[in-house]
Design a protein around this motif. Structure first.
Motif, PDB file in Angstrom:
ATOM      1  N   THR A  41       0.840  -1.189   0.000  1.00 42.22           N
ATOM      2  CA  THR A  41       0.000   0.000   0.000  1.00 42.22           C
ATOM      3  C   THR A  41       0.880   1.246   0.000  1.00 42.22           C
ATOM      4  OG1 THR A  41      -1.816  -1.086   1.161  1.00 42.22           O
ATOM      5  CG2 THR A  41      -1.744   1.309   1.278  1.00 42.22           C
ATOM      6  N   GLY A  44      -1.527   8.167  -1.109  1.00 46.86           N
ATOM      7  CA  GLY A  44      -1.919   8.782  -2.370  1.00 46.86           C
ATOM      8  C   GLY A  44      -0.955   9.820  -2.893  1.00 46.86           C
ATOM      9  N   ASN A  75      -0.689   5.671 -11.318  1.00 43.85           N
ATOM     10  CA  ASN A  75      -2.011   6.234 -11.568  1.00 43.85           C
ATOM     11  C   ASN A  75      -2.680   5.671 -12.815  1.00 43.85           C
ATOM     12  OD1 ASN A  75       0.024   7.671 -13.073  1.00 43.85           O
ATOM     13  ND2 ASN A  75      -1.508   9.215 -13.546  1.00 43.85           N
ATOM     14  N   GLN A  77      -2.582   2.359 -13.753  1.00 45.50           N
ATOM     15  CA  GLN A  77      -3.092   1.025 -13.436  1.00 45.50           C
ATOM     16  C   GLN A  77      -3.375   0.239 -14.717  1.00 45.50           C
ATOM     17  OE1 GLN A  77      -5.008   2.439  -9.145  1.00 45.50           O
ATOM     18  NE2 GLN A  77      -6.333   1.456 -10.619  1.00 45.50           N
ATOM     19  N   ILE A 134      -6.365   7.235 -12.798  1.00 42.48           N
ATOM     20  CA  ILE A 134      -6.785   7.278 -11.387  1.00 42.48           C
ATOM     21  C   ILE A 134      -5.783   8.166 -10.644  1.00 42.48           C
ATOM     22  CG2 ILE A 134      -7.607   5.841  -9.496  1.00 42.48           C
ATOM     23  CD1 ILE A 134      -8.786   5.160 -12.320  1.00 42.48           C
ATOM     24  N   VAL A 137      -5.911   9.947  -5.159  1.00 33.81           N
ATOM     25  CA  VAL A 137      -6.452   8.962  -4.225  1.00 33.81           C
ATOM     26  C   VAL A 137      -5.848   9.202  -2.842  1.00 33.81           C
ATOM     27  CG1 VAL A 137      -6.761   7.214  -6.033  1.00 33.81           C
ATOM     28  CG2 VAL A 137      -4.629   7.277  -4.719  1.00 33.81           C
ATOM     29  N   ARG A 140      -3.235   3.679  -2.505  1.00 39.91           N
ATOM     30  CA  ARG A 140      -3.307   2.661  -3.558  1.00 39.91           C
ATOM     31  C   ARG A 140      -2.764   1.357  -2.979  1.00 39.91           C
ATOM     32  NH1 ARG A 140      -3.594   5.833  -8.318  1.00 39.91           N
ATOM     33  NH2 ARG A 140      -2.657   7.898  -8.049  1.00 39.91           N
ATOM     34  N   ASP A 154      -8.304   1.304  -4.629  1.00 42.21           N
ATOM     35  CA  ASP A 154      -8.088   2.746  -4.590  1.00 42.21           C
ATOM     36  C   ASP A 154      -9.044   3.353  -3.581  1.00 42.21           C
ATOM     37  OD1 ASP A 154      -6.153   3.279  -6.892  1.00 42.21           O
ATOM     38  OD2 ASP A 154      -7.696   2.085  -7.874  1.00 42.21           O
ATOM     39  N   TRP A 157     -10.788   7.742  -4.349  1.00 46.32           N
ATOM     40  CA  TRP A 157     -10.469   8.245  -5.681  1.00 46.32           C
ATOM     41  C   TRP A 157     -11.353   9.459  -5.936  1.00 46.32           C
ATOM     42  CZ3 TRP A 157     -12.701   5.683 -10.679  1.00 46.32           C
ATOM     43  CH2 TRP A 157     -12.272   6.408 -11.804  1.00 46.32           C
TER      44      TRP A 157
END
Length: 299
Positions: A41, A44, A75, A77, A134, A137, A140, A154, A157
């Motif tokens: 993790t 953001g 971002n 993904q 994305i 956030v 992530r 996420d 977001w």
């Protein structure tokens, strides 16, 4: 100094010799041991490049005997594609970075150059008719559920000015080349639209998209711009659950499917892919498009 949460599980350190699917996250480390971890993790506000480079392969990897995908830990993904020469599990060996020696031994290779496209079924927001990544956030997360399932989470977001909670689940089966995708959204507004789709290939692209959310593309590209001599023929396909389809369109880069969640906040689709380096596989658009058209809808 920023702190990143890394959860490590001993049960993910090796793949069974009898396994027919595999999923992993590996850390990039100075000793190049690339240990498997269970989840990671990032906050953001973490540097996008630092996230991307912290993981060996730049994100979680999932494979079945025919193909493999990695989901970039940034971002975008984005879903990137690896095609095999013979059906087998091999990403624990090549890690998406196949050497010339491994190619001679019959291993597969990364076959796709996505650029600014939607790649092979990546999930995006949609604003002013344009796919958006994305970007903002609270955190992530990528995590391994089991040897055939990964998740991307996420938190908060910011989409159209308000927070959405999103969980993307990717899974494969040992007897299918498909990648099954489920996107669960909470906190979205009823009128909000999202999108997915498949890219057009760089050169000689052929393809189609229909109103029901089914598309195919075929063509060639150079996946590694440092090696322009390596040209890959690739086939991509996508089938979206009709319950999620709002509209479809063709652009310069993509065959795009605009989608909205169902009553349970879920969007479902499947991604299908191949390359002509696969022995006894697909090697032309006509056969590939017929195959994609013959597949059943999601229901």
């Amino acid at each position: 100094m920023k702190k990143y949460l890394i959860a490590v599980a001993a049960c993910t350190t090796a793949i069974s010799a009898m396994a027919q699917t595999d999923a992993y996250i590996k850390l990039r480390d100075e000793k190049k041991t690339h240990p498997r971890i269970e989840s990671i993790t990032f906050p953001g506000d973490a540097n996008t490049r630092h996230m991307y480079d912290a993981i060996y392969g730049h994100g979680a990897v999932i494979e079945n005997p025919w193909v493999a995908y990695r989901v970039y830990m940034d971002n975008r993904q984005s879903l990137d594609l690896y095609v095999k020469q013979t059906p087998q599990l091999e990403l624990d060996v090549t890690g998406f970075y196949t050497t010339p020696e491994q190619l001679k031994e019959g291993y597969g290779i990364d076959v796709l150059w996505a650029g600014k496209s939607i790649a092979a079924g990546s999930f995006r927001g949609l604003q002013d008719g344009i796919p958006v990544t994305i970007d903002t956030v609270a955190s992530r997360t990528q995590r391994i559920i089991d040897n055939h399932t990964i998740q991307v989470i996420d938190k908060d977001w910011i989409y159209n000015g308000h927070p959405i909670q999103m969980t993307q689940t990717y899974s494969v089966l040992p007897n299918s080349r498909d990648l099954f995708v489920e996107v669960k959204l909470d906190g979205y507004l009823p009128e909000e639209i999202f999108c997915t789709g498949i890219q057009k290939l760089e050169t000689d692209n052929q393809g189609f998209i229909n109103a029901e959310g089914r598309a195919a593309s075929w063509g060639s590209n150079v996946p590694d711009k440092n090696h322009p001599e390596t040209i890959e023929q690739v086939g991509l396909g996508i089938i979206v659950d009709p319950a999620n389809v709002v509209a479809t369109e063709e652009s310069d880069l993509n065959y795009l499917v605009k989608v909205r969640p169902d009553k349970d906040g879920i969007i479902r689709y499947r991604v299908i892919a191949c390359g002509d380096r696969e022995k006894n596989g697909f090697d032309n658009y006509n056969d590939w498009s017929k195959y994609i058209k013959s597949l059943k809808n999601l229901d």
